[in-house]
Design a protein around this motif. Structure first.
Motif, PDB file in Angstrom:
ATOM      1  N   VAL A 174      -6.683  -6.270  -5.384  1.00 19.26           N
ATOM      2  CA  VAL A 174      -5.596  -5.539  -4.739  1.00 19.26           C
ATOM      3  C   VAL A 174      -4.294  -5.973  -5.389  1.00 19.26           C
ATOM      4  O   VAL A 174      -3.956  -7.156  -5.395  1.00 19.26           O
ATOM      5  N   ARG A 175      -3.567  -5.005  -5.921  1.00 17.84           N
ATOM      6  CA  ARG A 175      -2.297  -5.289  -6.591  1.00 17.84           C
ATOM      7  C   ARG A 175      -1.185  -4.488  -5.925  1.00 17.84           C
ATOM      8  O   ARG A 175      -1.317  -3.274  -5.731  1.00 17.84           O
ATOM      9  N   LEU A 176      -0.102  -5.166  -5.570  1.00 20.13           N
ATOM     10  CA  LEU A 176       1.061  -4.513  -4.994  1.00 20.13           C
ATOM     11  C   LEU A 176       1.997  -4.081  -6.106  1.00 20.13           C
ATOM     12  O   LEU A 176       2.245  -4.832  -7.050  1.00 20.13           O
ATOM     13  N   ARG A 177       2.543  -2.862  -5.962  1.00 24.12           N
ATOM     14  CA  ARG A 177       3.445  -2.317  -6.974  1.00 24.12           C
ATOM     15  C   ARG A 177       4.728  -1.876  -6.295  1.00 24.12           C
ATOM     16  O   ARG A 177       4.698  -1.228  -5.244  1.00 24.12           O
ATOM     17  N   ALA A 178       5.849  -2.245  -6.871  1.00 20.37           N
ATOM     18  CA  ALA A 178       7.147  -1.942  -6.271  1.00 20.37           C
ATOM     19  C   ALA A 178       7.363  -0.432  -6.213  1.00 20.37           C
ATOM     20  O   ALA A 178       7.240   0.273  -7.227  1.00 20.37           O
ATOM     21  N   GLY A 179       7.675   0.044  -5.023  1.00 23.07           N
ATOM     22  CA  GLY A 179       7.962   1.459  -4.845  1.00 23.07           C
ATOM     23  C   GLY A 179       6.758   2.361  -4.901  1.00 23.07           C
ATOM     24  O   GLY A 179       6.908   3.590  -4.845  1.00 23.07           O
ATOM     25  N   ARG A 180       5.579   1.789  -5.023  1.00 22.51           N
ATOM     26  CA  ARG A 180       4.368   2.599  -5.109  1.00 22.51           C
ATOM     27  C   ARG A 180       3.315   2.022  -4.182  1.00 22.51           C
ATOM     28  O   ARG A 180       3.411   0.883  -3.710  1.00 22.51           O
ATOM     29  N   ALA A 181       2.297   2.821  -3.922  1.00 26.99           N
ATOM     30  CA  ALA A 181       1.205   2.368  -3.064  1.00 26.99           C
ATOM     31  C   ALA A 181       0.368   1.313  -3.797  1.00 26.99           C
ATOM     32  O   ALA A 181       0.286   1.315  -5.029  1.00 26.99           O
ATOM     33  N   PRO A 182      -0.231   0.372  -3.079  1.00 29.79           N
ATOM     34  CA  PRO A 182      -1.072  -0.649  -3.729  1.00 29.79           C
ATOM     35  C   PRO A 182      -2.289  -0.022  -4.393  1.00 29.79           C
ATOM     36  O   PRO A 182      -2.775   1.033  -3.986  1.00 29.79           O
ATOM     37  N   SER A 183      -2.756  -0.687  -5.426  1.00 27.06           N
ATOM     38  CA  SER A 183      -3.926  -0.213  -6.164  1.00 27.06           C
ATOM     39  C   SER A 183      -5.127  -1.095  -5.856  1.00 27.06           C
ATOM     40  O   SER A 183      -4.997  -2.297  -5.612  1.00 27.06           O
ATOM     41  N   LEU A 184      -6.309  -0.485  -5.873  1.00 31.77           N
ATOM     42  CA  LEU A 184      -7.569  -1.188  -5.648  1.00 31.77           C
ATOM     43  C   LEU A 184      -8.451  -1.043  -6.875  1.00 31.77           C
ATOM     44  O   LEU A 184      -8.491   0.029  -7.498  1.00 31.77           O
ATOM     45  N   ARG A 185      -9.138  -2.113  -7.201  1.00 28.85           N
ATOM     46  CA  ARG A 185     -10.061  -2.064  -8.331  1.00 28.85           C
ATOM     47  C   ARG A 185     -11.285  -2.904  -8.006  1.00 28.85           C
ATOM     48  O   ARG A 185     -11.164  -4.053  -7.557  1.00 28.85           O
ATOM     49  N   LEU A 186     -12.463  -2.365  -8.240  1.00 36.42           N
ATOM     50  CA  LEU A 186     -13.703  -3.104  -8.015  1.00 36.42           C
ATOM     51  C   LEU A 186     -13.922  -4.067  -9.169  1.00 36.42           C
ATOM     52  O   LEU A 186     -14.070  -3.653 -10.321  1.00 36.42           O
TER      53      LEU A 186
END
Length: 658
Positions: free
Chosen positions: A31-43
């Motif tokens: 789980v990565r948080l990105r400024a101004g954007r929704a967080p991303s998920l990667r398996l």
């Protein structure tokens, strides 16, 4: 679900979200948080938990170099492989963004696709049921070590060696605190243990040995959070669906320790471990003491500061620690040294540790000590596993080990032997010999004898002869003042061979009949020391309850493929001290040092006319229990230093007489 933060704490680094599913399947989502954007998920990976009834995850932590560490509901610790450059890889097809509603139409198909392509990996290392059946509550990394807590009332210190988890030691912070939840390491070197004690949430300080905070919350909450800073502390928890918050301002400390104590009760034994010098710091002597407060403590003693600084505590004993023994001289290890330590005492319990000491300028003592718990042994350990034991009578429930002695290793041996031998004097009238296989972490009873038929107070083991014709002798002394000498070469050789190759339970062998018995005193022998003398002879010195000192000179006679002992000389001094002689050392064949409960430390010269006092020093430790001595050089002159323990501790220096 369980979170595991990045071990380096890098900003923008992906956190690990771990999800347990049916069949023991474990998914690692980055789980990565990105400024101004929704967080991303990667398996990131797929793993499988070992088969058990309760097959789900309870906690996890990312290790800096060794992979993913997980704890499960069964109480096991699992180490899974971690692919390199997990956080720096480019977005994969399984990466998706969440919209404002918390869902994504792209996540499900790409996620399932990636799930089928990733292999299902087994754990690299498993410590099954390490924390019992109640589960692991937390895992964390600090100072290069791994710490785990559980609801068994213990936390454990571990490390990863060659891809395998290795338990270094187990500690129980305090009595009654069964539900441990988390460990925290604040600045200043303290260790805080968070958990539930009865119906209260407590924060226990390992350094101060007391509760810092106690919140009556009902106890046993599975969803909670605690935060503390210099201005306030807060504890939040969920109770019957309600979110409860406890806040309080810090209370000023109204008590101050003017002089911290070394032990809470009488000190029964002491040993000097060696000298450690950190870069840019003066050298300090490191000692270990055992006490009736059931702990053994390692501390540094500096002649400049004239104070003892604690280093670490060994608290695995359930009763008093009465005896300590070191397995030969310390072995160099990096910037410091390593030594094998045995401790024993009440409830017929023996513990074995490997201590690694090195200089550490950042610590208060300037010494860092790594403790590895090697093995333990109790005579009644079978009793805990016996069924219907309430119908039986427990044999010798109060057996105590009074003294220990390690079979020395000849200087000609290039490497330590695979099996170390330990002799113990026991209060039930026996002399027992144990064998330690350090690699297998196994301590086994090899031989025993009940010759004395009364409490055995002291035991010493010594070697005689050259390579190929070396014999091992055991010397034991009891409360009747009789000293017995045994040739244990053959019994120990047979028992050692059986220990190294046997797979089942070994039956202890008999030590046989003593070669020689000497009535040295009229009552109990409180101190005993053996050292080699010129011309291949052996000097045996002893001190008794009646204040007397006894010296005998022995000769080893070899005939018929065996060895015998012949008494050449013996001398006794009935009024050497005014009270019990609890410490004696033969510094040289012609120089003796004795210490007594009369608080006198006397240096004696042994000559043709017997003992001649050279000097007497008064020390301040009442109720003296034991003494340890070593050589030291100061100002170009050879001195003998000794440390005395009882109701306190004191180090004294004596000048060597020419």
């Amino acid at each position: 679900l369980s979170w595991a933060a990045h071990p380096m704490g890098l900003p923008g680094a992906a956190a690990a979200l771990l999800a347990s599913g049916p069949g023991g399947e474990l998914l690692w989502l980055g789980v990565r948080l990105r400024a101004g954007r929704a967080p991303s998920l990667r398996l990131v990976g797929r793993f499988v938990l070992p088969p058990c009834k309760q097959r789900w995850l309870t906690c996890a932590a990312l290790l800096p170099r060794d992979g993913l560490l997980c704890g499960d509901r069964r109480g096991s610790l699992l180490l899974f492989p971690c692919r390199p450059n997990v956080d720096t890889e480019s977005p994969s097809p399984a990466t998706a963004s969440l919209d404002g509603a918390g869902c994504s139409s792209e996540l499900e198909p790409s996620f399932l696709e990636q799930k089928e392509t990733l292999p299902l990996e087994e754990p690299l290392s498993v410590l099954f049921g390490l924390h019992g059946k109640t589960g692991v509550t937390s895992v964390t990394c600090h100072g290069g070590y791994i710490y785990s807590t559980g609801r068994d009332g213990c936390y454990r210190q571990l490390r990863v060696r060659a891809g395998q988890l290795e338990v270094l030691r187990k500690r129980r912070p305090c009595k009654g605190l069964q539900w441990l939840e988390e460990l925290r390491f604040p600045p200043g070197g303290d260790l805080l243990v968070l958990g539930f004690h009865g119906d209260s949430f407590v924060v226990w300080s390992s350094r101060d040995g007391e509760n810092l905070h106690c919140v009556p919350c009902g106890g046993g909450h599975r969803s909670w959070s605690y935060s503390s800073d210099p201005s306030a502390e807060a504890f939040a928890y969920i109770k019957q669906g309600d979110v409860m918050l406890y806040r309080s301002a810090p209370q000023p400390c109204e008590q101050h320790a003017l002089l911290p104590s070394l032990h809470g009760r009488h000190i029964d034994c002491v040993r000097r471990l060696g000298t450690v010098q950190a870069p840019g710091c003066p050298a300090v002597d490191v000692f270990i003491t055992g006490s009736e407060d059931t702990t053994a403590r390692v501390f540094a003693l500096s002649e400049r500061s004239r104070g003892a600084v604690p280093i670490t505590i060994l608290d695995d004993h359930i009763s008093s620690v009465r005896a300590l023994a070191l397995a030969g001289p310390a072995q160099p290890c990096g910037d410091g040294f390593s030594t094998l330590l045995f401790s024993a005492g009440g409830r017929a319990q023996i513990e074995c540790y490997r201590l690694l000491l090195a200089g550490d300028p950042a610590s208060e003592s300037t010494v860092a000590c790594e403790v590895v718990h090697v093995a333990s042994h109790r005579l009644d350990e079978y009793w805990d596993r016996m069924k219907n034991r309430h119908k039986l009578i427990k044999m010798n429930p109060e057996t105590r080990y009074m003294a220990l002695s390690v079979v020395p290793v000849p200087d000609t041996e290039p490497l330590p032997p695979p099996c170390r031998l330990l002799a113990a004097a026991c209060s039930d009238g026996s002399v027992r010999v144990f064998g330690l296989l350090e690699a297998a972490r196994k301590l086994v009873l090899l031989a025993e004898s009940f010759h004395h038929e009364r409490c055995v107070l002291k035991v010493e083991v010594f070697l005689h002869g050259e390579d190929g014709d070396r014999s091992c002798f055991l010397c034991s002394a009891a409360t009747d003042g009789i000293i017995a000498f045994w040739d244990v070469t053959a019994p120990l050789a047979e028992a050692t061979a059986a220990l190294c190759y046997a797979e089942g339970t070994l039956q202890p062998r008999a030590l046989g009949t003593p070669l020689l018995t000497v009535t040295a005193h009229s009552c109990g022998v409180n101190s005993l020391h053996v050292r080699p003398a010129p011309h291949g002879r052996v000097l045996v010195t002893s001190g008794s309850d009646d204040g007397s000192i006894h010296v005998c000179l022995l000769e080893v006679v070899r005939a018929g493929g065996g060895a015998a002992l012949r008494l050449l000389e013996r001398h006794a001094w009935p009024c050497a001290h005014a009270a019990h002689v609890t410490g004696i050392r033969a510094l040289r064949p012609d120089l003796l040092l004795s210490a007594s409960v009369d608080q006198r430390l006397t240096l004696w010269r042994l000559g043709p006319r017997g003992l001649e006092p050279l000097s007497t020093t008064f020390f301040h430790v009442p109720d003296l229990a034991e003494m340890d001595c070593w050589e030291a050089e100061a100002g170009g002159e050879l001195h003998y230093c000794c440390v005395l323990c009882g109701q306190g501790l004191e180090m004294v220096r004596c000048s060597a007489a020419d």
